[in-house]
Design a protein around this motif. Sequence first.
Motif, short mmCIF file in Angstrom:
data_model
loop_
_atom_site.label_atom_id
_atom_site.label_comp_id
_atom_site.label_asym_id
_atom_site.label_seq_id
_atom_site.Cartn_x
_atom_site.Cartn_y
_atom_site.Cartn_z
N GLU A 41 -2.69 2.47 -3.67
CA GLU A 41 -2.85 2.51 -5.12
C GLU A 41 -3.37 1.19 -5.68
OE1 GLU A 41 -0.53 6.02 -4.31
OE2 GLU A 41 -0.41 3.97 -3.57
N ASP A 45 0.38 12.59 3.58
CA ASP A 45 1.18 13.62 2.94
C ASP A 45 1.52 14.69 3.96
OD1 ASP A 45 0.81 12.23 0.63
OD2 ASP A 45 -0.52 13.69 -0.32
N TYR A 98 0.42 3.17 -11.45
CA TYR A 98 -0.54 3.99 -12.20
C TYR A 98 -1.81 4.09 -11.38
CZ TYR A 98 -3.59 5.76 -15.83
OH TYR A 98 -4.47 6.53 -16.53
N PRO A 99 -2.47 5.24 -11.33
CA PRO A 99 -2.07 6.51 -11.94
C PRO A 99 -1.04 7.25 -11.07
CG PRO A 99 -4.16 6.78 -10.81
CD PRO A 99 -3.78 5.32 -10.66
N ARG A 100 -0.75 8.50 -11.42
CA ARG A 100 0.24 9.33 -10.71
C ARG A 100 1.51 8.52 -10.49
NH1 ARG A 100 -2.62 12.36 -5.79
NH2 ARG A 100 -3.23 10.25 -5.20
N GLN A 101 2.13 8.17 -11.61
CA GLN A 101 3.24 7.23 -11.61
C GLN A 101 4.37 7.60 -10.65
OE1 GLN A 101 1.47 8.35 -14.13
NE2 GLN A 101 1.57 7.06 -15.96
N GLU A 102 4.79 8.86 -10.67
CA GLU A 102 5.94 9.26 -9.85
C GLU A 102 5.62 9.08 -8.36
OE1 GLU A 102 4.52 11.14 -12.14
OE2 GLU A 102 6.01 11.20 -13.77
N ARG A 103 4.43 9.48 -7.97
CA ARG A 103 4.01 9.35 -6.58
C ARG A 103 3.93 7.88 -6.17
NH1 ARG A 103 1.21 12.23 -2.75
NH2 ARG A 103 -0.18 11.01 -1.42
#
Length: 235
Positions: free
Chosen positions: A9, A31, A59-64
Amino acid sequence: MHTALVLSEYSAGYEVARELGVEVVNLHEKDFPDGEIYVRILEPEKVESRHVLLFSTLYPRQERALLKTLLAVDAARRAGAVGTTAVIPYLAYARQDKMFLPGEPVSATLIVELLRASGVSALVTVDVHSPHILDVFGENSLNILVSDLLVARALKYLVEPVVIAPDKGALERACYAARAHNLLCDYLVKQRDRVTGEVSYVPREVSVSGRDVVIVDDIISTGGTVAEATKILLS
């Protein structure tokens, strides 16, 4: 001795590690078919008995991004790292730093406590929404303010600039930027409906006539706050 881990990220972490002269140990990220995340340090012996600099961002896809960060920190701890400094320029969920309505969580505190519980011993972030949430790390935290650098880039295009915060909460970072360049700073009074989220403004007596205005805030989601502040200032 330090070793760096860089999550996908935040690829800019490679450049930072290179500037610091710190070796980067590669991670394997994948994954599973059901969507769960896997993270592995490929050469764990290079982490053992060393302090790890973990470069990530939420960020982005904060939870991941958050879960991947927690897994990497845990992997470093289990590989024998003596400590982990997490370098996370964007700290997600930081805007909810208190309960505004009954029944709400305080996500900012929760995220920081999760990082601490996973094994993060020090935290570096950039212009976090509410710096007090870093208190859980005590002296082992650093909030880097960059508004002065951004304003500096704009100065050559401006006429008699003044720095304005769209609300009182952003005043400190706005004035930080203003002081760095000997500029005036002020703020607009913002009122937000806690249920609908609708924003209205009560303007203060700001002297912006004939001046260029630099609006300084920390988070832009839809741009609504900055757009409304601009309308008020132009009027």
